[in-house]
Design a protein around this motif. Sequence first.
Motif, PDB file in Angstrom:
ATOM      1  N   UNK A 297       0.776  -1.121   0.064  1.00 14.20           N
ATOM      2  CA  UNK A 297       0.106  -0.156   0.020  1.00 14.20           C
ATOM      3  C   UNK A 297       0.990   1.125  -0.013  1.00 14.20           C
ATOM      4  N   UNK A 298       0.376   2.048  -1.189  1.00 12.24           N
ATOM      5  CA  UNK A 298       1.496   3.378  -0.489  1.00 12.24           C
ATOM      6  C   UNK A 298       0.625   4.185   0.924  1.00 12.24           C
ATOM      7  N   UNK A 299       1.304   4.621   0.667  1.00  9.09           N
ATOM      8  CA  UNK A 299       1.047   5.411   2.349  1.00  9.09           C
ATOM      9  C   UNK A 299       1.570   7.065   2.432  1.00  9.09           C
ATOM     10  N   UNK A 300       0.417   7.885   2.518  1.00 13.39           N
ATOM     11  CA  UNK A 300       1.113   9.330   2.140  1.00 13.39           C
ATOM     12  C   UNK A 300       0.453  10.103   3.818  1.00 13.39           C
ATOM     13  N   UNK A 344      -9.299   1.698   0.470  1.00 16.41           N
ATOM     14  CA  UNK A 344      -8.582   3.311   0.244  1.00 16.41           C
ATOM     15  C   UNK A 344      -8.648   3.343   1.804  1.00 16.41           C
ATOM     16  N   UNK A 345      -7.535   4.216   2.316  1.00 12.17           N
ATOM     17  CA  UNK A 345      -7.937   4.727   3.916  1.00 12.17           C
ATOM     18  C   UNK A 345      -7.505   5.888   3.994  1.00 12.17           C
ATOM     19  N   UNK A 346      -8.398   6.545   4.409  1.00  9.23           N
ATOM     20  CA  UNK A 346      -8.132   8.364   4.903  1.00  9.23           C
ATOM     21  C   UNK A 346      -9.182   8.754   6.159  1.00  9.23           C
ATOM     22  N   UNK A 347      -7.157   9.385   6.925  1.00  7.04           N
ATOM     23  CA  UNK A 347      -7.642   9.630   8.118  1.00  7.04           C
ATOM     24  C   UNK A 347      -7.528  11.161   8.387  1.00  7.04           C
ATOM     25  N   UNK A 357      -2.602  15.730  11.496  1.00  9.86           N
ATOM     26  CA  UNK A 357      -1.606  14.860  10.312  1.00  9.86           C
ATOM     27  C   UNK A 357      -2.859  13.869   9.082  1.00  9.86           C
ATOM     28  N   UNK A 358      -2.894  14.190   7.993  1.00  9.40           N
ATOM     29  CA  UNK A 358      -3.627  13.574   6.981  1.00  9.40           C
ATOM     30  C   UNK A 358      -3.136  11.926   6.728  1.00  9.40           C
ATOM     31  N   UNK A 359      -3.221  11.183   6.655  1.00  9.00           N
ATOM     32  CA  UNK A 359      -2.922  10.216   6.378  1.00  9.00           C
ATOM     33  C   UNK A 359      -3.605   9.049   5.647  1.00  9.00           C
ATOM     34  N   UNK A 360      -3.209   8.817   4.184  1.00 10.11           N
ATOM     35  CA  UNK A 360      -3.757   8.363   2.716  1.00 10.11           C
ATOM     36  C   UNK A 360      -3.284   6.629   2.616  1.00 10.11           C
ATOM     37  N   UNK A 361      -3.351   6.513   2.482  1.00  6.64           N
ATOM     38  CA  UNK A 361      -3.241   5.051   1.634  1.00  6.64           C
ATOM     39  C   UNK A 361      -4.142   3.984   0.720  1.00  6.64           C
ATOM     40  N   UNK A 362      -4.101   4.298  -0.270  1.00  6.24           N
ATOM     41  CA  UNK A 362      -4.384   3.830  -1.307  1.00  6.24           C
ATOM     42  C   UNK A 362      -3.390   2.633  -1.819  1.00  6.24           C
TER      43      UNK A 362
END
Length: 373
Positions: A297-300, A344-347, A357-362
Amino acid sequence: MQPLHQQPLVQKILSQPNYQFWALNVFGWTGYGFFVALSAIFWDRHLGLQVAYTLMSVLSGMLLSVWLRSYYKRIWPKDVIVRGIYSLLAVIAATAVWSFLKMEVFFALNQDIDYKRSLFEYLGWYTYSFFIFLSWAALYFSLKYYRMLQQEKEKTLKAQAMAHEAQLKMLRYQLNPHFLFNTLNAISTLILEKQTATANGMVTELSKFLRYSLDNNPMQKVTLAQEVETLQLYLGIEKLRFEERLKMEFTISESARNALIPNLLMQPLIENAIKYAIAKSPTGGTIWLDADVLHNQLSIQLSDNGPGITDIQSALRPRSEGEHGGVGLANTRERLQELYGPAHGFELENIHPHGLRITIRIPYSSTERSKAA
């Protein structure tokens, strides 16, 4: 796509209804002829005569089935009940002709059989012939309805894809006017404050950014490295406004640089951070962008040292009045939902002592993987 006349026969049969009909029709009637000929051996009939009878039965049955197909095509637009009645009547008529032909030819070829024409004899031939044609009609309509169902499914999927694309474009284009309004407002302020050189520089940077936005399809995906280059165009505009008050730090792994993400995904989030974490602080602040690939997963992570959020749920509602509310966060979340669904994840989370902090996982995909595929 390969022209029809150049396609292999098997591919034509699998993809073209007309080829499917003839393939199944020839296969079915050939199978029927095989069992009729086999019965000659079982009943110890003259093989040559039985082959002649079999050929006549197969050819006449095939011709009648072709006529049935042509007739069914003509009555197809009719109401389903009327169509069903007409179809049954057509089977009855075709069976009547076929049964008579077979019975007459069979007894003409087998003179040793004491043959007496009677209604009872004809009904015997008619009964089993009727079920053969009824089965043929049932198979024909089953395949036709199956093809219709597949076509409707394809139309539904195409309509869903078009709606999905329209939704993504709507969410993407909704961000451009929002950003443009903020930038033009900043340019107007600079002009009023007679900072013409800064205003002119901002107009130049804005033209570069808008050119990139117009030249690139919002539906396409770009590498994270390309996204960072685009962010530099945007940050060039904001740097003219905030100068040393705006600091930006990028920490991106080599594998993450090649990861594919939606075009201009990060710009509205950084714009949001600048609006609430940088602009409201007299001393400015810092925005950190960290990206890595973890467990396929790409974690941003996008962080700032601003005041944080008092109500995260409110911030995610479109155009809310929460501290980090508005178009950017809500639309980015909706865009990711449209593209990736539950994958996906958006936290959002407040960080100590202050900041957001904004965390995106796709799911991870890269240019290398695309080339390999």
